[in-house]
Design a protein around this motif. Sequence first.
Motif, PDB file in Angstrom:
ATOM      1  N   PRO A 107       0.829  -1.217   0.000  1.00 37.00           N
ATOM      2  CA  PRO A 107       0.000   0.000   0.000  1.00 37.00           C
ATOM      3  C   PRO A 107       0.856   1.255   0.000  1.00 37.00           C
ATOM      4  O   PRO A 107       1.925   1.296   0.619  1.00 37.00           O
ATOM      5  N   ALA A 108       0.384   2.267  -0.713  1.00 34.03           N
ATOM      6  CA  ALA A 108       1.136   3.523  -0.801  1.00 34.03           C
ATOM      7  C   ALA A 108       1.099   4.288   0.511  1.00 34.03           C
ATOM      8  O   ALA A 108       1.988   5.093   0.803  1.00 34.03           O
ATOM      9  N   LYS A 153      -5.050  -1.874   8.729  1.00 30.52           N
ATOM     10  CA  LYS A 153      -4.906  -3.324   8.666  1.00 30.52           C
ATOM     11  C   LYS A 153      -3.811  -3.669   7.659  1.00 30.52           C
ATOM     12  O   LYS A 153      -3.819  -3.179   6.522  1.00 30.52           O
ATOM     13  N   ALA A 154      -2.833  -4.496   8.088  1.00 29.86           N
ATOM     14  CA  ALA A 154      -1.700  -4.835   7.227  1.00 29.86           C
ATOM     15  C   ALA A 154      -2.151  -5.682   6.040  1.00 29.86           C
ATOM     16  O   ALA A 154      -2.897  -6.656   6.204  1.00 29.86           O
ATOM     17  N   TRP A 155      -1.706  -5.298   4.855  1.00 27.15           N
ATOM     18  CA  TRP A 155      -1.994  -6.095   3.666  1.00 27.15           C
ATOM     19  C   TRP A 155      -0.872  -5.970   2.649  1.00 27.15           C
ATOM     20  O   TRP A 155      -0.071  -5.042   2.689  1.00 27.15           O
ATOM     21  N   GLU A 156      -0.807  -6.965   1.774  1.00 27.58           N
ATOM     22  CA  GLU A 156       0.120  -6.949   0.645  1.00 27.58           C
ATOM     23  C   GLU A 156      -0.679  -7.190  -0.618  1.00 27.58           C
ATOM     24  O   GLU A 156      -1.719  -7.858  -0.597  1.00 27.58           O
ATOM     25  N   GLY A 157      -0.176  -6.669  -1.727  1.00 29.01           N
ATOM     26  CA  GLY A 157      -0.843  -6.869  -3.002  1.00 29.01           C
ATOM     27  C   GLY A 157      -0.005  -7.719  -3.943  1.00 29.01           C
ATOM     28  O   GLY A 157       1.227  -7.739  -3.858  1.00 29.01           O
ATOM     29  N   PHE A 158      -0.687  -8.421  -4.849  1.00 26.85           N
ATOM     30  CA  PHE A 158      -0.013  -9.305  -5.802  1.00 26.85           C
ATOM     31  C   PHE A 158      -0.743  -9.235  -7.144  1.00 26.85           C
ATOM     32  O   PHE A 158      -1.962  -9.051  -7.189  1.00 26.85           O
ATOM     33  N   ALA A 181      -2.616 -14.075 -12.506  1.00 29.23           N
ATOM     34  CA  ALA A 181      -3.787 -14.518 -13.276  1.00 29.23           C
ATOM     35  C   ALA A 181      -4.623 -13.352 -13.784  1.00 29.23           C
ATOM     36  O   ALA A 181      -5.850 -13.436 -13.870  1.00 29.23           O
ATOM     37  N   GLY A 182      -3.958 -12.236 -14.102  1.00 24.53           N
ATOM     38  CA  GLY A 182      -4.648 -11.087 -14.664  1.00 24.53           C
ATOM     39  C   GLY A 182      -5.447 -10.285 -13.663  1.00 24.53           C
ATOM     40  O   GLY A 182      -6.292  -9.465 -14.064  1.00 24.53           O
ATOM     41  N   HIS A 183      -5.215 -10.488 -12.380  1.00 25.72           N
ATOM     42  CA  HIS A 183      -5.976  -9.793 -11.351  1.00 25.72           C
ATOM     43  C   HIS A 183      -5.050  -9.163 -10.315  1.00 25.72           C
ATOM     44  O   HIS A 183      -3.938  -9.636 -10.087  1.00 25.72           O
ATOM     45  N   GLU A 184      -5.546  -8.116  -9.683  1.00 21.65           N
ATOM     46  CA  GLU A 184      -4.874  -7.550  -8.519  1.00 21.65           C
ATOM     47  C   GLU A 184      -5.450  -8.223  -7.282  1.00 21.65           C
ATOM     48  O   GLU A 184      -6.656  -8.186  -7.049  1.00 21.65           O
ATOM     49  N   ILE A 185      -4.594  -8.829  -6.509  1.00 19.10           N
ATOM     50  CA  ILE A 185      -5.016  -9.590  -5.332  1.00 19.10           C
ATOM     51  C   ILE A 185      -4.498  -8.880  -4.085  1.00 19.10           C
ATOM     52  O   ILE A 185      -3.310  -8.574  -3.983  1.00 19.10           O
ATOM     53  N   ARG A 186      -5.387  -8.629  -3.142  1.00 12.53           N
ATOM     54  CA  ARG A 186      -4.987  -8.006  -1.876  1.00 12.53           C
ATOM     55  C   ARG A 186      -5.163  -9.008  -0.738  1.00 12.53           C
ATOM     56  O   ARG A 186      -6.248  -9.540  -0.531  1.00 12.53           O
ATOM     57  N   ILE A 187      -4.079  -9.217  -0.032  1.00 10.33           N
ATOM     58  CA  ILE A 187      -4.058 -10.211   1.034  1.00 10.33           C
ATOM     59  C   ILE A 187      -3.876  -9.539   2.387  1.00 10.33           C
ATOM     60  O   ILE A 187      -2.895  -8.819   2.614  1.00 10.33           O
ATOM     61  N   THR A 188      -4.818  -9.770   3.274  1.00 14.03           N
ATOM     62  CA  THR A 188      -4.703  -9.284   4.646  1.00 14.03           C
ATOM     63  C   THR A 188      -3.853 -10.260   5.444  1.00 14.03           C
ATOM     64  O   THR A 188      -4.073 -11.475   5.405  1.00 14.03           O
TER      65      THR A 188
END
Length: 292
Positions: free
Chosen positions: A78-79, A84-89, A92-99
């Motif tokens: 996150p910029a 809440k802590a999360w990472e993005g990935f 498969a052509g999608h933006e995935i956000r993981i908490t």
Amino acid sequence: MLASEQASACERNHRANKDFSLRLPSLESCSTFSPTKSSVILKDIKWKIRVPFAVWKLVGEKEDEQIVAEIMRRRFFPAFITYKAWEGFHFAGHEIRITEATDCYGAVVWPSALVLCYFLETNSKKYNLVDKNVIEIGAGTGLVSIVASLLGALVTATDLPELLGNLQHNILQNTKLKCKHKPHVKELSWGIDLEKNFPRSSCHFDYIMAADVVYNHPFLDELLLTFDHLCKNDTVILWAMKFRLDKENQFVGRFQALFDLEVISNFPSLNITLYKAMRKGRMKARPSKLMV
């Protein structure tokens, strides 16, 4: 030989040597290899070719660095600071956000999961997950299960009861209205009530997926029992493992007592190996190679 023919032959040899240098195979394709020797002999080509070990090692390290860099580029943060802590990935052509949660091993995305996700995406033709029954054991944050779902699989993501809330949240947030099949989240404590919760007569999985399930925990016997229970004769296991201590590393030898094991790819810089496994005597296909 005419001068023009000689020049043409030289040009062909130059191109062949150039192409060959860019696609040196992995250790698994070498008929002879020893780090103490000065060269390796490649077998998966028409003629045996002796390659200086220093050259092979340099190219192998470069390839490893390139693929690992590509895998890690799929991750973003996150910029701004969030509550809440999360990472993005990007997979498969999608933006995935993981908490994530930092107080639990199972609620963090480990590099082995990224390696497995990258493999699933870049080898989606050979390992076509569309309409396949997939179970992930030790799903943690759910990243692998999410990617498998986005690639068309019917996924069951499993983990300990205390992790299911965050797992369910991540899967729902990243797959709702995006997947062919709705993924399921289910409790699975390794080795416990396996027949009750996953009866052999009715549970059939085309793939079992696991990322970083072998580490310093006292449940390695139960983990092996779980693999054994869930795996049918035609089930394929895709397993990304980070090598750490000898105790965990010995698990591979015990695993091979029940399953045929092939190395799909090695990542020395991450100390991670990606395996494909099947029941003893059921392995037919040759291992794949990760693509950049």
